[in-house]
Enzyme design. Structure first.
Site, PDB file in Angstrom:
ATOM      1  N   LYS A  25     -23.392  -7.762  61.317  1.00 23.14           N
ATOM      2  CA  LYS A  25     -24.852  -7.577  61.288  1.00 23.14           C
ATOM      3  C   LYS A  25     -25.536  -8.857  60.838  1.00 23.14           C
ATOM      4  O   LYS A  25     -26.483  -8.816  60.064  1.00 23.14           O
ATOM      5  CB  LYS A  25     -25.200  -6.489  60.255  1.00 23.14           C
ATOM      6  N   SER A  84     -37.346 -14.522  50.477  1.00 25.68           N
ATOM      7  CA  SER A  84     -36.766 -15.357  51.534  1.00 25.68           C
ATOM      8  C   SER A  84     -37.409 -14.995  52.873  1.00 25.68           C
ATOM      9  O   SER A  84     -37.699 -15.869  53.695  1.00 25.68           O
ATOM     10  CB  SER A  84     -35.258 -15.140  51.611  1.00 25.68           C
ATOM     11  N   HIS A 106     -35.206 -17.119  42.930  1.00 22.37           N
ATOM     12  CA  HIS A 106     -33.771 -17.012  42.643  1.00 22.37           C
ATOM     13  C   HIS A 106     -33.360 -18.049  41.582  1.00 22.37           C
ATOM     14  O   HIS A 106     -32.596 -17.746  40.660  1.00 22.37           O
ATOM     15  CB  HIS A 106     -32.928 -17.286  43.894  1.00 22.37           C
ATOM     16  N   ARG A 121     -39.192  -7.723  41.445  1.00 24.16           N
ATOM     17  CA  ARG A 121     -40.538  -8.274  41.635  1.00 24.16           C
ATOM     18  C   ARG A 121     -41.508  -7.100  41.499  1.00 24.16           C
ATOM     19  O   ARG A 121     -41.704  -6.576  40.415  1.00 24.16           O
ATOM     20  CB  ARG A 121     -40.644  -8.955  43.007  1.00 24.16           C
TER      21      ARG A 121
END
Ligand code: PNS
Length: 164
Positions: A44, A133, A20, A95
């Site tokens: 959520k 992440s 990032h 990616r």
């Protein structure tokens, strides 16, 4: 820098990784300002870090770019938040090819919702190609070393979370 436009870089950033960070720094070569916009959904929310912690980590990482990189958060549609913030471009990183379908769908939907908001894709740097992440959290939770894949302040906070 080619223009004075503001770009918005949305995501969960749970936590921010060096992938990032690389993307934000490269975006700054093209756009005047980057808003790192942390998406929240209280219904959520399964994030490891609280919104406050995520904002803090982003602010620490980009402290030297004050005025050009801003962290904030939003609920609801990204296109509405982009408009509120005066952003004209959405930045997303790509990616592997596996990212493409999801990203393409989001870009098309956002375009339908707000055609004047463009999505720009950037390839992540080669050393960040396999970083996410989700994987970073998994590796740390199992006692693995992710130094070099996340900023130092994030590494410390990850280790604290998992009491390592
Ligand atoms: O880090 P992520 O999980 O890949 O980010 C996904 C994110 C936050 C960019 C996406 O879920 C999003 O834009 N959420 C905001 C709600 C929204 O606008 N949904 C419609 C997207 S087409």
């Amino acid at each position: 820098m080619a223009n004075n436009e503001t770009a918005i870089y949305p995501g969960s950033f749970d936590p921010i990784t060096n992938g990032h960070v690389d993307l934000v720094k490269r975006t700054l070569r093209v756009f005047g300002k980057v808003i790192v916009a942390i998406a929240t959904n209280p219904d959520k929310d399964r994030s490891l870090f609280t919104l406050q912690e995520r904002l803090e980590m982003v602010n620490e990482v980009f402290a030297e770019f004050q005025g050009r990189v801003m962290a904030d958060s939003f609920q609801g549609l990204l296109v509405d938040h982009a408009e509120r913030r005066g952003a004209t471009v959405v930045i997303r990183g790509l990616r592997a090819i596996s990212d493409f379908e999801y990203e393409f769908q989001m870009a098309m939907m956002n375009h339908r919702l707000k055609p004047q908001l463009e999505t720009f894709f950037m390839m992540t740097g080669e050393s960040e190609f396999y970083t996410s992440s989700r994987l970073v959290k998994e590796v740390v939770s199992l006692g693995g070393d992710v130094s070099g894949l996340v900023p130092d302040n994030v590494l410390v906070k990850l280790r604290n979370k998992f009491k390592l």
